[in-house]
Scaffold this motif. Structure first.
Motif, PDB file in Angstrom:
ATOM      1  N   LEU A  17       0.867  -1.189  -0.147  1.00  0.00           N
ATOM      2  CA  LEU A  17       0.046  -0.059  -0.094  1.00  0.00           C
ATOM      3  C   LEU A  17       0.848   1.304   0.122  1.00  0.00           C
ATOM      4  CD1 LEU A  17      -2.441  -1.338   2.698  1.00  0.00           C
ATOM      5  CD2 LEU A  17      -2.864  -1.326   0.215  1.00  0.00           C
ATOM      6  N   ASP A 431      12.541   5.044   2.783  1.00  0.00           N
ATOM      7  CA  ASP A 431      11.679   4.596   1.790  1.00  0.00           C
ATOM      8  C   ASP A 431      11.707   4.633   0.407  1.00  0.00           C
ATOM      9  OD1 ASP A 431       9.457   4.544   4.049  1.00  0.00           O
ATOM     10  OD2 ASP A 431       8.928   6.658   4.035  1.00  0.00           O
ATOM     11  N   GLU A 446       6.361  -0.273   2.588  1.00  0.00           N
ATOM     12  CA  GLU A 446       6.909   0.723   3.544  1.00  0.00           C
ATOM     13  C   GLU A 446       7.045  -0.165   4.803  1.00  0.00           C
ATOM     14  OE1 GLU A 446       5.874   4.554   4.185  1.00  0.00           O
ATOM     15  OE2 GLU A 446       6.082   5.120   1.746  1.00  0.00           O
ATOM     16  N   ASP A 447       6.173  -0.994   4.973  1.00  0.00           N
ATOM     17  CA  ASP A 447       6.181  -1.865   6.333  1.00  0.00           C
ATOM     18  C   ASP A 447       7.518  -2.778   6.221  1.00  0.00           C
ATOM     19  OD1 ASP A 447       3.901  -1.355   7.557  1.00  0.00           O
ATOM     20  OD2 ASP A 447       2.954  -3.040   7.008  1.00  0.00           O
ATOM     21  N   ASP A 448       7.922  -3.107   5.112  1.00  0.00           N
ATOM     22  CA  ASP A 448       9.315  -3.985   5.105  1.00  0.00           C
ATOM     23  C   ASP A 448      10.648  -2.987   5.467  1.00  0.00           C
ATOM     24  OD1 ASP A 448       7.939  -6.290   4.368  1.00  0.00           O
ATOM     25  OD2 ASP A 448       7.799  -5.528   2.176  1.00  0.00           O
ATOM     26  N   THR A 450      10.697  -0.530   7.650  1.00  0.00           N
ATOM     27  CA  THR A 450      10.371   0.152   8.806  1.00  0.00           C
ATOM     28  C   THR A 450      10.458  -0.764  10.110  1.00  0.00           C
ATOM     29  OG1 THR A 450       8.947   1.514   7.455  1.00  0.00           O
ATOM     30  CG2 THR A 450       8.851   1.856   9.994  1.00  0.00           C
ATOM     31  N   ASP A 451      11.056  -0.213  11.156  1.00  0.00           N
ATOM     32  CA  ASP A 451      10.813  -0.690  12.245  1.00  0.00           C
ATOM     33  C   ASP A 451      11.194  -2.242  12.749  1.00  0.00           C
ATOM     34  OD1 ASP A 451       8.337   1.497  13.733  1.00  0.00           O
ATOM     35  OD2 ASP A 451      10.661   1.233  13.964  1.00  0.00           O
ATOM     36  N   SER A 452      11.851  -2.947  12.006  1.00  0.00           N
ATOM     37  CA  SER A 452      12.128  -4.380  12.157  1.00  0.00           C
ATOM     38  C   SER A 452      12.944  -4.123  13.298  1.00  0.00           C
ATOM     39  CB  SER A 452      12.693  -5.099  11.056  1.00  0.00           C
ATOM     40  OG  SER A 452      12.568  -6.416  11.259  1.00  0.00           O
ATOM     41  N   GLU A 453      12.814  -4.998  14.318  1.00  0.00           N
ATOM     42  CA  GLU A 453      13.632  -4.925  15.515  1.00  0.00           C
ATOM     43  C   GLU A 453      14.792  -5.498  15.170  1.00  0.00           C
ATOM     44  OE1 GLU A 453      10.256  -6.235  18.630  1.00  0.00           O
ATOM     45  OE2 GLU A 453      10.511  -6.872  16.753  1.00  0.00           O
TER      46      GLU A 453
ATOM     47  N   LEU B  14      -7.376   3.696   4.724  1.00  0.00           N
ATOM     48  CA  LEU B  14      -6.015   4.220   4.604  1.00  0.00           C
ATOM     49  C   LEU B  14      -5.849   5.636   4.723  1.00  0.00           C
ATOM     50  CD1 LEU B  14      -4.835   1.805   2.010  1.00  0.00           C
ATOM     51  CD2 LEU B  14      -4.734   1.412   4.520  1.00  0.00           C
ATOM     52  N   THR B  32      -1.643  -4.541   8.324  1.00  0.00           N
ATOM     53  CA  THR B  32      -0.314  -4.831   7.693  1.00  0.00           C
ATOM     54  C   THR B  32      -0.470  -5.933   6.977  1.00  0.00           C
ATOM     55  OG1 THR B  32       1.991  -5.218   7.859  1.00  0.00           O
ATOM     56  CG2 THR B  32       0.618  -5.678   9.961  1.00  0.00           C
ATOM     57  N   ASP B  34       2.031  -8.106   6.489  1.00  0.00           N
ATOM     58  CA  ASP B  34       3.310  -8.519   6.885  1.00  0.00           C
ATOM     59  C   ASP B  34       3.068  -9.811   7.443  1.00  0.00           C
ATOM     60  OD1 ASP B  34       6.479  -7.659   7.535  1.00  0.00           O
ATOM     61  OD2 ASP B  34       5.584  -9.064   9.051  1.00  0.00           O
ATOM     62  N   HIS B  38       7.864 -10.047  13.090  1.00  0.00           N
ATOM     63  CA  HIS B  38       7.761  -8.657  13.483  1.00  0.00           C
ATOM     64  C   HIS B  38       6.167  -7.819  12.946  1.00  0.00           C
ATOM     65  CE1 HIS B  38      11.836  -8.629  14.351  1.00  0.00           C
ATOM     66  NE2 HIS B  38      11.936  -9.080  13.024  1.00  0.00           N
ATOM     67  N   THR B  41       4.549  -5.523  15.005  1.00  0.00           N
ATOM     68  CA  THR B  41       5.261  -4.216  15.376  1.00  0.00           C
ATOM     69  C   THR B  41       5.348  -3.295  14.310  1.00  0.00           C
ATOM     70  OG1 THR B  41       7.493  -4.688  14.393  1.00  0.00           O
ATOM     71  CG2 THR B  41       7.140  -5.562  16.573  1.00  0.00           C
ATOM     72  N   LYS B  42       4.417  -3.465  13.197  1.00  0.00           N
ATOM     73  CA  LYS B  42       4.384  -2.336  12.057  1.00  0.00           C
ATOM     74  C   LYS B  42       3.383  -1.259  12.798  1.00  0.00           C
ATOM     75  CE  LYS B  42       6.945  -5.252   9.652  1.00  0.00           C
ATOM     76  NZ  LYS B  42       8.092  -4.599   9.378  1.00  0.00           N
ATOM     77  N   ARG B  54       5.960   8.851  18.288  1.00  0.00           N
ATOM     78  CA  ARG B  54       5.895   7.411  18.352  1.00  0.00           C
ATOM     79  C   ARG B  54       7.157   6.558  18.602  1.00  0.00           C
ATOM     80  NH1 ARG B  54       6.386   2.543  15.686  1.00  0.00           N
ATOM     81  NH2 ARG B  54       7.509   3.388  14.161  1.00  0.00           N
ATOM     82  N   LYS B  58       8.168   4.261  21.690  1.00  0.00           N
ATOM     83  CA  LYS B  58       8.861   2.868  21.315  1.00  0.00           C
ATOM     84  C   LYS B  58      10.049   2.836  22.103  1.00  0.00           C
ATOM     85  CE  LYS B  58      11.101   0.203  17.813  1.00  0.00           C
ATOM     86  NZ  LYS B  58      11.648   0.299  16.280  1.00  0.00           N
ATOM     87  N   LYS B  62      10.912  -0.363  24.652  1.00  0.00           N
ATOM     88  CA  LYS B  62      11.573  -1.265  24.275  1.00  0.00           C
ATOM     89  C   LYS B  62      13.380  -1.348  25.195  1.00  0.00           C
ATOM     90  CE  LYS B  62      12.732  -2.870  20.352  1.00  0.00           C
ATOM     91  NZ  LYS B  62      13.216  -2.773  18.853  1.00  0.00           N
ATOM     92  N   LYS B 320      -0.055  -1.195  13.512  1.00  0.00           N
ATOM     93  CA  LYS B 320      -0.889  -1.618  12.656  1.00  0.00           C
ATOM     94  C   LYS B 320      -1.699  -3.074  13.063  1.00  0.00           C
ATOM     95  CE  LYS B 320       0.723   0.021   8.257  1.00  0.00           C
ATOM     96  NZ  LYS B 320       1.345  -0.101   7.014  1.00  0.00           N
TER      97      LYS B 320
END
Lengths: 459, 452
Positions: A17, A431, A446-448, A450-453, B14, B32, B34, B38, B41-42, B54, B58, B62, B320
C-alpha cells in the motif's frame, strides 16, 4: 490536509500500500517501461555489494588491530600519551566500522537471526557494537549528587551477577574474553560488557554534562567529552583490572571482526570454517553439498533492500537520532562517552550511500543498484542525498567547532532543527528502497523497510 | 446475548494524516500484510513529527530501565520490586507472553496476581480504586526480581497434569492442567486465604481501535440476566480510571480491568516494572517491605512522567493490525464458527467511532467460563470465573511472533484446539459442539481461526 483512501474488496489482494505522504514519503513505483533486470545484472550488483563488504570489513579489522595494539602499549605503559593514542585509535576504528553497519539487518553474517548463517557466524554484532549500555555494570559512575556507584565488573573480586532479569553469575576473578562475552547482554539488553562502546567507556569515562532532569557538573561543556583520569589506570583501586578489561575487550573485538570478515572473503570458499561461504551463497556460487546454502538472487536483493531501508530509517534516523532529540538524554546519544556521535551519524549514512551507489572510499567498486534506476528515481534520490549531505556535514562541523551532538539536541540549540530535518530526510531516503526494489522486480512495502527490531530480546 | 448482525466486508481505511494535532488523527485501523515475526510491530504511516513521538514511545517500551541511582537519567528508577526491566520482555515482538522459558521455568510474562477476600465494609477506598484487596505483605502482584538491596518477593513452581479426552469421532486429545506453587517467599508467609491468579501477557493488537469503539456499541451485546435465554450473558466491567478519576468501561486485560491503553500501560509500568507514574504515583512496595520503601528513588519526580507515558501509549495505539489471511477453508470455517455459536461472544465486527470497521472477534464483555478455567480473582465487577472474551485477531500469528503458543489467561493451552476444549460455563455448549465435529470440520474451523 487529510487524505483518505478507501479500498474495498479482499485485503489479501492489496499489497504494498502506498501513501501520499507529507513532504515526501513513499510514492507509487511507476513503471518506467524499463526492461526487466537480467539474472546476470543481478549477480553483477550483488558482486559489487559483496566487494564493498569485503573492502570495508578488511579496513574495520585492520583498524581494530591498530586499536588492540594501542591498548597493548597503554597496558604496558599507562601514560597520558599512550591513553591519548588509544583514544585516537578507537576513533579511527569507528570510522571504518561505521560504514559497515549498512550490512546489518539483511540476514547477513554480522547479525542473521536464524538459519545456517547464524549457526556459522554467530551474529557477532551485539558483541561488537551493542548500545545503549548501562555503564554501571562495567565500572564506577558518579551520579548527579557526586556519589560513586559500586558493585560492577571492575570492583568485583570473584563472582559477578548483573542486575536485571534472569541474569546468570560469571566468575570475574580474571577479566578474560570469555568472562566478558558471558556477561554481555546477560540480564538485559543494556548490560553491555563487550565491544566498541564498552572500550569507549573505559577509555573516556562518563560524559554527563547534559541531561533532561538535572545539571551535573562532572564533565561540563559543549565541547567536553568524558575525562577519565589517568590514575584510574595507574594508582586507583583496580587499575590493573581496567587495563585487563581493555585488553580482553579489544582482543574479543578483533576476533569477532575476523570471523565476520571471513564470511566475505573472495579468494577461497570453505563452508566448514565459514571462509568465503556467505559470499559464495550470496552470489549463488556454492556447489556440491553446500549448494543448498545458495541464496536466490531475488531473496538476496530483497533482504538487502529491506535491510538498507530499515537501517537508515529505523536504526539511524529513529533509534540514534529521533530518540536522542526527543528524550533528550545523554544515554540516547550513540557514542556518548567520547562524544563521537556526529561521526557515527556521518559514517552510518555514508555506508548507505556507498552500497546504493557501488562506491567505497570515493571510488567505484562496480555496477551499483543505483545505476539500474530510472532517471526519475535517481533524481529524487539525489535530491534527498544532497540535502542529507549538507545537514550531516553541518552536524559534523558544528560538533567539531561549537557543540558536540549532545548539545545540538538540546531544546533551543541553533542546530536542533537541522538534526531533526536530517533524520526526516533519512526516513524518506529509506522509503525510496521500496522504489529501488521495485526496479528489480521485488515488491517491498513501507512496512518492510520500517521498524524491524534489530535485536531479538526474547532470547 | 442479542446478536448485532453485521456484514463481513473487509474494508481497510487508509489515511495519511498531516495534521499536527495527534488527537484528531485516525490512525487506528490500518492493516499490515506482513506475516513475519515482526508483524505486530508495524506502525501506521505518520507525519515526521508524529513519527518522532511514536519512536520516543517505542524507545521507552523497548530499551531497558535501570536501577536508581544511576548515571542513566531517562530510564532510571526500575523497581525496587519488578518482574521485568522492559515492556517488550513480556510482550515478545509485541506478541503474547509465554508460560515457560526454554529452561522449563516459569516465564516472567506469566505474572501472579494476589488478592484477599474483601470485607464489604472495610477497605472501601481500596476496592473503589483497585477493584480488589491486595495481599497485605506482597501486594497485588508477586515480583520475581528486586534491585540490589531489595529481596525479590518469591518464585513460582509451575507443573502440568495431563488430562486425556476424546473427540466424538474417537480421536484423543490431551489438555494440560496447570498447578502453581509459590516458592522462596522472601517476606514471610502469604495470608492464608490469599488468592493467586496467574495472568499471561496479552498480544498488543489493535489497541487503539478497541479504545475507539463507542461504549454503547459494546453495551449493545450486554445481557447480564440472559433475557434472550441463549445461555450467553455478557457483562460489562466498570472500572476506576485513575487518569480521569471516574468510573469507565473496562476494555483491556483478562478481566477487562483497564479502561484505556494509557490506564493499562501505567498499571503495567507500576506492577511489572516498579515504575512510579502519574496514574500510580508510588513505588510498588507494601508497608511491610522496609527495604523496598527505603530504596533509592529515581530522580526528578516520577520514574515514568506523563509525557513519556503518553508517548508509550501513542506507540501502542499506532500499531497496525494484521490483515486477515483468507486461505484454504476460511469461508467454510467461518460458517462453522457462526453455526457453533462461537461468534456470540467472539463478535466478528465493530465499527469504531471514527467509522472504521474492525474484526477483533471479541465482545469485550465478561463471561462465566466455569470452574475449571476460573482463577478466583475478582476485580471490580469481574467474578472469580469470569473473563473478558479475548480478541482472536492475529491468533494464527501468535506462535511465529512469540516463538511459543500459550493461549488462555494463564497460557495453559498449547494450541487453539486445546483452548476451545477448556471452554466451560457459558461456553460449555459451544465447546461440546466443537468436540462433536469430525476431524475435517475441526481442521476447517481452525484454518479459519488461523486466518483471522
Amino acid at each position: 490536509m487529510k487524505l483518505e483512501k478507501k479500498i474495498v474488496g479482499s485485503l489479501a489482494l492489496v499489497s504494498a500500500l502506498s501513501f501520499v505522504g507529507c513532504g515526501g514519503g513513499g510514492s507509487d513505483s511507476s513503471d518506467t517501461g524499463a526492461s526487466a533486470i537480467s539474472a546476470a545484472e543481478k549477480k553483477e550488483v550483488l558482486t559489487t555489494y559483496a566487494d564493498i563488504a569485503l573492502a570495508n570489513y578488511t579496513d574495520a579489522l585492520n583498524d581494530a588491530i591498530a586499536l588492540q595494539s594501542a591498548i597493548d602499549t597503554f597496558k604496558a605503559s599507562p601514560t597520558e600519551e599512550n591513553l591519548a593514542t588509544a583514544k585516537t585509535a578507537w576513533l579511527s576504528a569507528r570510522e571504518s566500522y561505521g560504514t559497515t553497519e549498512i550490512f546489518r539487518l539483511s540476514n547477513g553474517p554480522v547479525d542473521a537471526e536464524e538459519g545456517w548463517v547464524l549457526t556459522l557466524y554467530g551474529a557477532p554484532e551485539g558483541q561488537m557494537n551493542a548500545w545503549p549500555l548501562d555503564e554501571n555494570m562495567i565500572d564506577y559512575t558518579t551520579d548527579a549528587d557526586g556519589n560513586e556507584t559500586s558493585g560492577n565488573i571492575i570492583d568485583t573480586a570473584g563472582v559477578f551477577t548483573p542486575s536485571g532479569s534472569e541474569a546468570s553469575s560469571v566468575d570475574v576473578t580474571n577479566i578474560t574474553k570469555e568472562a566478558l562475552a558471558a556477561l554481555n547482554e546477560n540480564g538485559g539488553d543494556a548490560n553491555v560488557a563487550t565491544g566498541y562502546h564498552a572500550i569507549e567507556f573505559l577509555l573516556w569515562g562518563q560524559d554527563q554534562d547534559y541531561n533532561s532532569f538535572v545539571d551535573d557538573t562532572i564533565t561540563n561543556g559543549a565541547l567536553a567529552a568524558g575525562e577519565r583520569p589517568l590514575t584510574d589506570f595507574t594508582s586507583a583501586a583496580n587499575a590493573d583490572r581496567r587495563l585487563d578489561y581493555l585488553d580482553a575487550a579489544s582482543d574479543l573485538l578483533v576476533e569477532d571482526l575476523n570471523n565476520t570478515l571471513a564470511a566475505w572473503v573472495s579468494s577461497e570458499t570453505n563452508c566448514t570454517t565459514g571462509v568465503g561461504c556467505y559470499r559464495g551463497a550470496l552470489l549463488g556460487e556454492l556447489s556440491g553439498d553446500d549448494a543448498a546454502k545458495n541464496i536466490a538472487a531475488d531473496d538476496a536483493l530483497r533482504d538487502i533492500f529491506a535491510g538498507m531501508g530499515v537501517f537508515i530509517k529505523s536504526e539511524l534516523a529513529n533509534e540514534r537520532m529521533a530518540v536522542a532529540v526527543y528524550t533528550p538524554s545523554e544515554e540516547d546519544e550513540h557514542s556518548c562517552f567520547s562524544d563521537n556521535t556526529h561521526r557515527d551519524i556521518a559514517t552510518n549514512y555514508q555506508g548507505f550511500v556507498n552500497v546504493l551507489k557501488g562506491v567505497y572510499k570515493g571510488s567505484s567498486q562496480g555496477t551499483s543498484f543505483y545505476s539500474k534506476l530510472s532517471a526519475e528515481d535517481k533524481s529524487s534520490i539525489d535530491q534527498l542525498i544532497a540535502s542529507i549531505d549538507t545537514r550531516v556535514g553541518t552536524i559534523d562541523s558544528v560538533a567539531k567547532s561549537a557543540y558536540h551532538f549532545d548539545y545540538q539536541i538540546k531544546n533551543g540549540n541553533s542546530n536542533q532543527d537541522n538534526v531533526k530535518y536530517a533524520h526526516y530526510d533519512m526516513r524518506d531516503l529509506g522509503d525510496k528502497m521500496v522504489d529501488v526494489a521495485g526496479r528489480f522486480g521485488i515488491t517491498l512495502s513501507e512496512d518492510d523497510v520500517t521498524d524491524s527490531e534489530e535485536t531479538d530480546v526474547t532470547k | 446475548m442479542p446478536r448485532v448482525t453485521t456484514t463481513l466486508t473487509l474494508t481497510g481505511f487508509l489515511f495519511a494524516a498531516c495534521s499536527s494535532d495527534r488527537a484528531t488523527q485516525d490512525t487506528t485501523a490500518i492493516y499490515t500484510q506482513d506475516k513475519s515475526k515482526h508483524v505486530f510491530t508495524k506502525a501506521v504511516k505518520l507525519s515526521h513529527e508524529d513519527e518522532d513521538y511514536r519512536i520516543l514511545g517505542k524507545s521507552f517500551f523497548k530499551i531497558p530501565w535501570v536501577e536508581a541511582p544511576s548515571a542513566t537519567t531517562a530510564r532510571d528508577g526500575l523497581g525496587p520490586l519488578f518482574s521485568a526491566n522492559t515492556c517488550i520482555h513480556c510482550h515478545p515482538h509485541n506478541g503474547a507472553g509465554i508460560a515457560l522459558d526454554k529452561d522449563g521455568n516459569i516465564h516472567r510474562s506469566l505474572v501472579m496476581r494476589l488478592s484477599i477476600p474483601s470485607e464489604k465494609k472495610l477497605n472501601n477506598d481500596l476496592m473503589l480504586r483497585n477493584g480488589f484487596i491486595p495481599e497485605p505483605t506482597y501486594g497485588g502482584q508477586l515480583s520475581f526480581n528486586g534491585v540490589s538491596d531489595v529481596k525479590y518477593e518469591g518464585s513460582v513452581a509451575l507443573s502440568y497434569v495431563e488430562r486425556k479426552g476424546a473427540f466424538e469421532d474417537g480421536e484423543t486429545y490431551t489438555l494440560h492442567e496447570p498447578h502453581y506453587e509459590l516458592k522462596n517467599l522472601q517476606y514471610g508467609a502469604i495470608q492464608q486465604d490469599a488468592n493467586v491468579a496467574p495472568h499471561i501477557a496479552l498480544a498488543l493488537i489493535g489497541l487503539g481501535a478497541i479504545e475507539d469503539i463507542a461504549v454503547e456499541e459494546i453495551l449493545k451485546n450486554e445481557d447480564i440476566d440472559d433475557k434472550d435465554k441463549d445461555g450467553i450473558s455478557g457483562k460489562a466491567n466498570w472500572v476506576y480510571n485513575p487518569e480521569t478519576n471516574t468510573t469507565a468501561l473496562g476494555r483491556f486485560t483478562w478481566k477487562a480491568a483497564s479502561a484505556t491503553v494509557k490506564h493499562q500501560s501505567a498499571n503495567a509500568a507500576h506492577n511489572d516494572m516498579g515504575l512510579s507514574n502519574p496514574l500510580y504515583p508510588s513505588d510498588n512496595c507494601t508497608d511491610k517491605q522496609e527495604e523496598c520503601l527505603k530504596a533509592p528513588k529515581g530522580r526528578g519526580g516520577f520514574d515514568l512522567p506523563m509525557e513519556r507515558l503518553d508517548a508509550i501509549t501513542y506507540y501502542l495505539k499506532t500499531l497496525k493490525i494484521p490483515a486477515q489471511r483468507r486461505i484454504g477453508g476460511f469461508e467454510k470455517g467461518q460458517e462453522l464458527f457462526d453455526e457453533l455459536g462461537c461468534v456470540k461472544c467472539h463478535v466478528d465486527s465493530f465499527t469504531t467511532e471514527k467509522g472504521v470497521e474492525i474484526h477483533p472477534y471479541s465482545d469485550f464483555l465478561l463471561h462465566d467460563m466455569g470452574e475449571r478455567l476460573g482463577d478466583g480473582h475478582t476485580i471490580f465487577k469481574a467474578e472469580a470465573n469470569e473473563f473478558r472474551t479475548p480478541p482472536l485477531w492475529g491468533i494464527g500469528l501468535y506462535e511465529k511472533v512469540s516463538g511459543e503458543l500459550n493461549l488462555l489467561h494463564d497460557g495453559r493451552a498449547k494450541s487453539i484446539s486445546e483452548a476451545i476444549l477448556w471452554h466451560g460455563g457459558e461456553a460449555q455448549a459451544q465447546k461440546e459442539a466443537f468436540r462433536q465435529l469430525d476431524k475435517k470440520q475441526r481442521e476447517t474451523l481452525l484454518e479459519f481461526l488461523k486466518g483471522i
